[in-house]
Design a protein around this motif. Structure first.
Motif, PDB file in Angstrom:
ATOM      1  N   MET A   1       0.838  -1.194   0.000  1.00 39.99           N
ATOM      2  CA  MET A   1       0.000   0.000   0.000  1.00 39.99           C
ATOM      3  C   MET A   1       0.867   1.235   0.000  1.00 39.99           C
ATOM      4  O   MET A   1       1.982   1.223   0.515  1.00 39.99           O
ATOM      5  N   TYR A   2       0.340   2.302  -0.609  1.00 38.80           N
ATOM      6  CA  TYR A   2       1.051   3.574  -0.565  1.00 38.80           C
ATOM      7  C   TYR A   2       0.048   4.698  -0.366  1.00 38.80           C
ATOM      8  O   TYR A   2      -0.900   4.838  -1.154  1.00 38.80           O
ATOM      9  N   ALA A   3       0.236   5.485   0.671  1.00 44.18           N
ATOM     10  CA  ALA A   3      -0.588   6.675   0.938  1.00 44.18           C
ATOM     11  C   ALA A   3      -2.077   6.394   0.819  1.00 44.18           C
ATOM     12  O   ALA A   3      -2.812   7.151   0.206  1.00 44.18           O
ATOM     13  N   GLY A   4      -2.524   5.290   1.404  1.00 43.88           N
ATOM     14  CA  GLY A   4      -3.946   5.001   1.453  1.00 43.88           C
ATOM     15  C   GLY A   4      -4.488   4.224   0.274  1.00 43.88           C
ATOM     16  O   GLY A   4      -5.662   3.868   0.257  1.00 43.88           O
ATOM     17  N   GLN A   5      -3.642   3.986  -0.718  1.00 44.74           N
ATOM     18  CA  GLN A   5      -4.110   3.243  -1.883  1.00 44.74           C
ATOM     19  C   GLN A   5      -3.364   1.931  -2.039  1.00 44.74           C
ATOM     20  O   GLN A   5      -2.196   1.835  -1.696  1.00 44.74           O
ATOM     21  N   MET A   6      -4.040   0.934  -2.608  1.00 45.58           N
ATOM     22  CA  MET A   6      -3.371  -0.313  -2.938  1.00 45.58           C
ATOM     23  C   MET A   6      -2.466  -0.045  -4.138  1.00 45.58           C
ATOM     24  O   MET A   6      -2.909   0.526  -5.141  1.00 45.58           O
ATOM     25  N   ALA A   7      -1.197  -0.437  -4.043  1.00 43.60           N
ATOM     26  CA  ALA A   7      -0.296  -0.214  -5.176  1.00 43.60           C
ATOM     27  C   ALA A   7      -0.155  -1.487  -5.993  1.00 43.60           C
ATOM     28  O   ALA A   7      -0.263  -1.478  -7.203  1.00 43.60           O
ATOM     29  N   GLU A   8       0.081  -2.580  -5.299  1.00 40.07           N
ATOM     30  CA  GLU A   8       0.354  -3.825  -6.017  1.00 40.07           C
ATOM     31  C   GLU A   8       0.040  -4.999  -5.118  1.00 40.07           C
ATOM     32  O   GLU A   8       0.237  -4.941  -3.919  1.00 40.07           O
ATOM     33  N   LYS A   9      -0.506  -6.069  -5.712  1.00 42.34           N
ATOM     34  CA  LYS A   9      -0.662  -7.318  -4.966  1.00 42.34           C
ATOM     35  C   LYS A   9      -0.282  -8.469  -5.889  1.00 42.34           C
ATOM     36  O   LYS A   9      -0.721  -8.507  -7.042  1.00 42.34           O
ATOM     37  N   ALA A  10       0.540  -9.382  -5.379  1.00 51.59           N
ATOM     38  CA  ALA A  10       0.978 -10.507  -6.210  1.00 51.59           C
ATOM     39  C   ALA A  10       1.522 -11.593  -5.296  1.00 51.59           C
ATOM     40  O   ALA A  10       1.789 -11.346  -4.117  1.00 51.59           O
ATOM     41  N   PRO A  11       1.714 -12.802  -5.839  1.00 52.45           N
ATOM     42  CA  PRO A  11       2.371 -13.828  -5.033  1.00 52.45           C
ATOM     43  C   PRO A  11       3.744 -13.334  -4.567  1.00 52.45           C
ATOM     44  O   PRO A  11       4.394 -12.552  -5.261  1.00 52.45           O
ATOM     45  N   THR A  12       4.153 -13.803  -3.394  1.00 56.84           N
ATOM     46  CA  THR A  12       5.367 -13.307  -2.758  1.00 56.84           C
ATOM     47  C   THR A  12       6.579 -13.281  -3.685  1.00 56.84           C
ATOM     48  O   THR A  12       7.265 -12.265  -3.796  1.00 56.84           O
ATOM     49  N   GLU A  13       6.838 -14.391  -4.369  1.00 54.84           N
ATOM     50  CA  GLU A  13       8.025 -14.463  -5.231  1.00 54.84           C
ATOM     51  C   GLU A  13       7.964 -13.384  -6.313  1.00 54.84           C
ATOM     52  O   GLU A  13       8.967 -12.760  -6.634  1.00 54.84           O
ATOM     53  N   VAL A  14       6.757 -13.168  -6.840  1.00 57.21           N
ATOM     54  CA  VAL A  14       6.605 -12.199  -7.929  1.00 57.21           C
ATOM     55  C   VAL A  14       6.903 -10.789  -7.428  1.00 57.21           C
ATOM     56  O   VAL A  14       7.632 -10.024  -8.061  1.00 57.21           O
ATOM     57  N   ILE A  15       6.337 -10.460  -6.256  1.00 56.68           N
ATOM     58  CA  ILE A  15       6.568  -9.123  -5.696  1.00 56.68           C
ATOM     59  C   ILE A  15       8.056  -8.876  -5.475  1.00 56.68           C
ATOM     60  O   ILE A  15       8.576  -7.800  -5.755  1.00 56.68           O
ATOM     61  N   LEU A  16       8.755  -9.886  -4.975  1.00 60.07           N
ATOM     62  CA  LEU A  16      10.154  -9.670  -4.649  1.00 60.07           C
ATOM     63  C   LEU A  16      11.057  -9.747  -5.866  1.00 60.07           C
ATOM     64  O   LEU A  16      12.047  -9.036  -5.943  1.00 60.07           O
ATOM     65  N   ARG A  17      10.745 -10.660  -6.785  1.00 54.30           N
ATOM     66  CA  ARG A  17      11.668 -10.857  -7.913  1.00 54.30           C
ATOM     67  C   ARG A  17      11.317  -9.984  -9.109  1.00 54.30           C
ATOM     68  O   ARG A  17      12.204  -9.562  -9.833  1.00 54.30           O
ATOM     69  N   SER A  18      10.031  -9.780  -9.368  1.00 48.52           N
ATOM     70  CA  SER A  18       9.704  -8.934 -10.518  1.00 48.52           C
ATOM     71  C   SER A  18       8.550  -7.991 -10.202  1.00 48.52           C
ATOM     72  O   SER A  18       7.480  -8.101 -10.777  1.00 48.52           O
ATOM     73  N   PRO A  19       8.783  -7.065  -9.272  1.00 49.22           N
ATOM     74  CA  PRO A  19       7.728  -6.092  -8.958  1.00 49.22           C
ATOM     75  C   PRO A  19       7.518  -5.182 -10.165  1.00 49.22           C
ATOM     76  O   PRO A  19       8.454  -4.924 -10.921  1.00 49.22           O
ATOM     77  N   ARG A  20       6.289  -4.698 -10.353  1.00 49.56           N
ATOM     78  CA  ARG A  20       6.039  -3.877 -11.533  1.00 49.56           C
ATOM     79  C   ARG A  20       5.631  -2.452 -11.189  1.00 49.56           C
ATOM     80  O   ARG A  20       5.839  -1.544 -11.994  1.00 49.56           O
ATOM     81  N   HIS A  21       5.035  -2.235 -10.040  1.00 43.93           N
ATOM     82  CA  HIS A  21       4.700  -0.860  -9.652  1.00 43.93           C
ATOM     83  C   HIS A  21       6.001  -0.134  -9.294  1.00 43.93           C
ATOM     84  O   HIS A  21       6.833  -0.679  -8.576  1.00 43.93           O
ATOM     85  N   PRO A  22       6.185   1.098  -9.778  1.00 36.84           N
ATOM     86  CA  PRO A  22       7.452   1.799  -9.500  1.00 36.84           C
ATOM     87  C   PRO A  22       7.753   1.904  -8.009  1.00 36.84           C
ATOM     88  O   PRO A  22       8.917   1.799  -7.597  1.00 36.84           O
ATOM     89  N   TYR A  23       6.696   2.113  -7.191  1.00 35.29           N
ATOM     90  CA  TYR A  23       6.943   2.224  -5.753  1.00 35.29           C
ATOM     91  C   TYR A  23       7.490   0.914  -5.207  1.00 35.29           C
ATOM     92  O   TYR A  23       8.484   0.898  -4.474  1.00 35.29           O
ATOM     93  N   THR A  24       6.844  -0.192  -5.548  1.00 36.01           N
ATOM     94  CA  THR A  24       7.319  -1.492  -5.055  1.00 36.01           C
ATOM     95  C   THR A  24       8.752  -1.731  -5.510  1.00 36.01           C
ATOM     96  O   THR A  24       9.590  -2.195  -4.743  1.00 36.01           O
ATOM     97  N   ARG A  25       9.005  -1.409  -6.758  1.00 32.11           N
ATOM     98  CA  ARG A  25      10.362  -1.633  -7.289  1.00 32.11           C
ATOM     99  C   ARG A  25      11.392  -0.865  -6.475  1.00 32.11           C
ATOM    100  O   ARG A  25      12.406  -1.404  -6.047  1.00 32.11           O
ATOM    101  N   MET A  26      11.126   0.416  -6.246  1.00 32.40           N
ATOM    102  CA  MET A  26      12.100   1.230  -5.521  1.00 32.40           C
ATOM    103  C   MET A  26      12.203   0.808  -4.063  1.00 32.40           C
ATOM    104  O   MET A  26      13.279   0.826  -3.476  1.00 32.40           O
ATOM    105  N   LEU A  27      11.069   0.418  -3.511  1.00 34.86           N
ATOM    106  CA  LEU A  27      11.065   0.003  -2.103  1.00 34.86           C
ATOM    107  C   LEU A  27      11.925  -1.249  -1.928  1.00 34.86           C
ATOM    108  O   LEU A  27      12.781  -1.315  -1.044  1.00 34.86           O
ATOM    109  N   ILE A  28      11.705  -2.222  -2.770  1.00 34.44           N
ATOM    110  CA  ILE A  28      12.450  -3.484  -2.651  1.00 34.44           C
ATOM    111  C   ILE A  28      13.926  -3.234  -2.901  1.00 34.44           C
ATOM    112  O   ILE A  28      14.788  -3.797  -2.238  1.00 34.44           O
ATOM    113  N   ALA A  29      14.239  -2.347  -3.835  1.00 32.63           N
ATOM    114  CA  ALA A  29      15.643  -2.091  -4.152  1.00 32.63           C
ATOM    115  C   ALA A  29      16.353  -1.367  -3.017  1.00 32.63           C
ATOM    116  O   ALA A  29      17.574  -1.376  -2.940  1.00 32.63           O
ATOM    117  N   SER A  30      15.587  -0.729  -2.114  1.00 31.69           N
ATOM    118  CA  SER A  30      16.247   0.030  -1.046  1.00 31.69           C
ATOM    119  C   SER A  30      16.551  -0.824   0.171  1.00 31.69           C
ATOM    120  O   SER A  30      17.150  -0.345   1.130  1.00 31.69           O
TER     121      SER A  30
END
Lengths: 316, 284, 312
Positions: free
Chosen positions: A223-252
């Motif tokens: 979630m970001y600022a009250g909105q759902m950003a992305e939902k996916a199976p765990t491996e997908v979120i971690l290995r190939s996130p697609r929402h820019p926020y998720t991508r940057m968050l995981i990379a940090s």
């Protein structure tokens, strides 16, 4: 059947107007699914979790529907929710170690709680004892006062109590953030064990720590600022996130093994918008490196692949 | 944003019914104490009229058994009551703050000693001590009385402030001030005390009310000021000369009602302020 | 530069102070020039107590702490100020570090009053702006605001900027990023690393092993107030020697691998002899000797020390 949430909108009423803490959340959690709910502080994850069980003022229900096992859950109605609370929907609160009544022995407290829900304590006692064994607690705790137990032990007691009536939905709200790593691991394993044994059907595990979700969650919703950003199976979120926020968050996130000298990580510049008067459209817009004009409109939360939902105009 | 905080405080303060009611009553009496004596035509202790005269256009509140003007006594007594409240309550608050802050901030042996001292004063039967002291002084004014009262009323304040200081001392901004080389005195006054302003203010209100009550009790049992006038003294005289039995209600009721109203208003204000300062108690 | 010698802290507890709680027991280590030392431990391990003793905020019960050869608790008056000119700290909760009723930049004013009474106003303002830019803040955005108007990350940077205004040599950073959000914490970490490159030493106190690993040169692992393992960060992480360190490494949630299925040992409050090893109650490899004698910290390989009878 699991849980289905449709367009849920919950605001906080304040003197200066509504704080738009949860804006149109739509998602479902399947039977037996542990859904991790991640995001920064103030992103609405706790609001979402609490609104499903105890929508107390200044939280204000705006719109949206919730279905559990095919039946509508009247989350806006404090009275009618009593029938769901504890029995069908249960929560382990963030400071579970402080949730116990200090003047009651734990056994007596459980008996009183059960009596309030018309359940006979003695009937359920054998099962209670089996579950105490499961979380590595001695049966003696029933004759103890909360103060005689350590924080970690109290947390486990609350976990057993919350799931005693086999609820369909368990909400675990930041239950690991106050714990040491060793206890953290044990508590997480217990959540998985509860699911495996069918004590609970669906679980929403709220945390800010994505590395914990990687260990135990089947799916992750960000979630970001009250909105759902992305939902996916765990491996997908971690290995190939697609929402820019998720991508940057995981990379940090620093990994064990990553060192500053070899691999310098970067945070996300900027800060989330104030939810009192958020800008229209995608709320990540101001920090997003790939934002364009379309982002002035709120992106819908759509399924781009089976089980993979994204709210981003670039990815639709 | 400071303005914002103030604004918010004022907003809640003005919306709080308890605070409004309490403050209105108090202001009424303050105004009465300030300008009341200007309208008093007689010396409060002079024998100026017919004895035991009921209220009339000439003697607004009637006269005493000896022909003293009750209104003049009341107006002057009200003034002295506020003086006792301000001085006695002020001394009590100041001592309480001083001892509470030092004990809570320094901790250790000094805290133990101060705490012991506080507890001793606390368990002393205050009234008994005041009676003894009052009995030794043949000439007593309102000022002396106020000081006595202030010097015996501080322990409760000190204990509460000590506990507050204790919890504030552990906060990290205090550590930061220490690491900035600040002296302990400066830290107490500029870091800790400002964070307890609401608390200190409420302490003062309670001490103020307590001092008025204490003074009234002392006056009532005949140990009040030997010169001057006070509401308690009026009641003492009224009871002494059987005003109630003789049906002279006008002698007894004004001082009694005023004391009750002032102290009551202060306590109501205190509850209201508590609600204003403590966001958890604010009703939305 | 900074040396701790057998530093212990015992708190008195209970009625009349008869009970004793050993928060830190005979801890010895040093921090060299331009070095980031990670002090790793769980809650109650005494790591914050050590940080506070180094900052002179609480006195040790026994042992000495020396900075540039001088016992820091023998300093008086101006000496204390000189010490704080060189050694500063930043704490865990950014909001608690500010007096909530004053503006956040009051922490700078306080420094000016105490350390630079002679400096002119414009000169001081330039200095503050310089320090703010050094920690990646834009001065007009953050000056003149109240703490609650700034984010946790900004407040922590503020505190680091405050330390930079002095001639600081050692910074004690006590869990300074544990309350920050993931997207901002790594920037604060990078800032610390940059400061080290500019000549600062840092004691980085944390419970998070991945953060400790990311930034530190040496790591100290603390358990119940005792150092159980200490060595170059790479060695400690690649080859943990103490069973406690091993357990920590196995339980920290990682992003690159899942937890092993083996059951986690959680403390059951097993009694441990006061004379033996503190980890005895939880140790999977404990032997009889561990109940009798507390292990000493022994150097096993260059700079890598462990306190375990069986691993040294």
């Amino acid at each position: 059947m699991g849980l289905r949430v449709e367009n849920l909108r919950v605001y906080y009423r304040t003197l200066r107007g509504y704080v738009r803490a949860l804006e149109g959340a739509t998602f479902s959690v399947a039977d037996g699914e542990i859904m991790g709910l991640a995001g920064e502080s103030g992103c609405g994850k706790t609001t979402l979790g609490h609104s499903l069980i105890y929508l107390k003022p200044p939280m204000t229900y705006i719109e949206g529907r919730v279905f559990l096992d095919g039946r509508e859950v009247p989350i806006w109605d404090m009275k009618r929710m009593n029938e769901f609370r504890f029995r069908r929907i249960s929560i382990i609160p963030q400071y579970a170690m402080n949730a116990l009544n200090p003047t009651r022995k734990i056994g007596r407290m459980i008996a009183e709680l059960l009596a309030a829900h018309n359940v006979d304590f003695n009937e359920i006692l054998p099962e209670l004892k089996r579950r105490l064994d499961l979380v590595q607690l001695s049966h003696d705790v029933l004759n103890m006062y909360p103060i005689e137990l350590s924080g970690g032990m109290r947390q486990r007691v609350v976990m057993v109590i919350s799931t005693l009536l086999n609820p369909s939905l368990l909400i675990a709200d930041e239950i690991t953030s106050a714990l040491d790593v060793s206890t953290q691991k044990a508590v997480c394993e217990m959540i998985v064990e509860f699911r495996n044994r069918g004590f609970v059907r669906s679980t929403i595990f709220i945390t800010h720590d994505i590395s914990i979700l990687y260990q135990i969650a089947d799916t992750i919703a960000v979630m970001y600022a009250g909105q759902m950003a992305e939902k996916a199976p765990t491996e997908v979120i971690l290995r190939s996130p697609r929402h820019p926020y998720t991508r940057m968050l995981i990379a940090s996130l620093p990994r064990v093994g990553a060192r500053y000298r070899q691999e310098r990580l970067h945070g996300i510049p900027g800060a989330p918008p104030r939810l009192l008067d958020p800008p229209p459209g995608c709320r990540f817009r101001d920090r997003c490196p790939v934002a364009f004009e379309r982002c002035q409109e709120t992106p819908p939360f759509v399924e781009v692949e089976p089980g993979h939902f994204i709210a981003c105009w670039r990815e639709i | 944003m400071r303005a914002g905080i103030r604004h918010e405080f004022l907003y809640f303060a003005l919306r709080n019914a308890k605070l409004r009611v309490g403050l209105s009553i108090l202001l009424l009496f303050i105004v009465a104490a300030l300008i009341g004596p200007l309208f008093a035509r007689y010396d409060p202790n002079a024998y100026v009229g017919p004895p035991a005269h009921p209220p009339s256009p000439e003697y607004w509140f009637g006269t005493t058994t000896f022909g003293q003007d009750v209104y003049s006594q009341f107006a002057h007594g009200l003034r002295s009551t506020f003086v006792v409240g301000l001085i006695g309550g002020g001394i009590g608050t100041l001592l309480g703050i001083l001892i509470g802050l030092v004990a809570g901030y320094r901790g250790g042996l000094l805290d133990e000693i101060l705490n012991m001292f506080t507890n001793i004063v606390l368990i002393l039967p205050t009234l008994a001590v005041l009676i003894i002291i009052a009995a030794y002084l043949t000439v007593r004014g309102i000022l002396v009385e106020s000081i006595f009262i202030g010097c015996t009323a501080w322990p409760w304040a000190a204990r509460a402030i000590r506990a507050q200081t204790f919890s504030l001392r552990a906060r990290e901004f205090v550590d930061l001030a220490r690491m900035s080389g600040r002296s302990s005195l400066k830290i107490m006054l500029t870091e800790i005390a400002p964070n307890m302003m609401s608390y200190l203010f409420m302490t003062f209100i309670l001490q103020f009310g307590g001092a008025i009550l204490n003074a009234a009790t002392l006056d009532f049992i005949g140990l009040g000021p030997t010169q001057g006038m006070s509401l308690g003294l009026m009641m003492n005289n009224a009871v002494l000369w059987a005003a109630l039995q003789l049906g002279m209600w006008w002698w007894l009721i004004p001082p009694g009602a005023a004391i009750t109203a002032i102290v009551g208003a202060l306590y109501v204000m205190n509850v209201g302020l508590d609600e204003v300062f403590n966001p958890k108690l604010r009703e939305l | 530069m900074l040396t701790l010698e057998k530093v212990s802290k015992v708190y008195r507890t209970g009625a009349l102070g008869l009970g004793k709680l050993t928060a830190v027991f005979e801890v010895s280590f040093e921090i060299g020039e331009k070095e980031i030392v990670a002090l790793i431990g769980e809650s109650g391990s005494g790591k914050s107590t050590i940080g506070k003793m180094i900052l002179r905020l609480i006195p040790p019960t026994s042992g000495t702490i020396r900075f540039e050869g001088k016992d820091i608790f023998s300093l008086k008056g101006q000496g204390i100020k000189e010490y704080y000119r060189k050694v500063q700290g930043v704490f865990q909760d950014p909001f608690a570090s500010y007096n909530p009723i004053f503006k956040a930049d009051r922490i700078f004013t306080m420094l000016r009053e105490e350390f630079f009474p002679g400096i002119s106003r414009s000169q001081w303002e330039r200095k503050v702006e310089e320090a703010l830019r050094a920690v990646g803040l834009n001065p007009p955005d953050v000056l003149g605001k109240y703490p609650h108007q700034l984010s946790g990350g900004q407040l922590q940077r503020f505190l680091i900027a405050r330390a930079l205004l002095l001639d600081i040599r050692l910074l004690v950073a006590d869990e300074i990023i544990s309350m920050l959000d993931a997207s901002t914490r790594v920037d604060v970490l990078n800032l610390l690393a940059d400061l080290r490159d500019r000549g600062l030493s840092i004691l980085f106190i944390t419970h998070d092993l991945s953060l400790g690993h990311y930034i530190s040169d040496r790591s100290l692992v603390l358990y119940r107030g005792r150092i159980v393992e200490m060595g170059p960060t790479e060695r400690v992480y690649a080859r943990p020697l103490h069973p406690y360190t091993e357990m920590l490494m196995a339980s920290v949630p990682r992003l690159d691998q899942k937890w092993t299925r083996e059951r986690t040992h959680i403390e059951r409050g097993a009694a441990y002899g006061s004379s033996g090893c503190v980890y005895y109650g939880r140790c999977p490899i404990a032997q009889e000797i561990c109940t009798r004698r507390a292990p000493e910290l022994v150097e096993v390989e260059a700079g890598h020390h462990v306190a375990c009878h069986l691993r040294s």
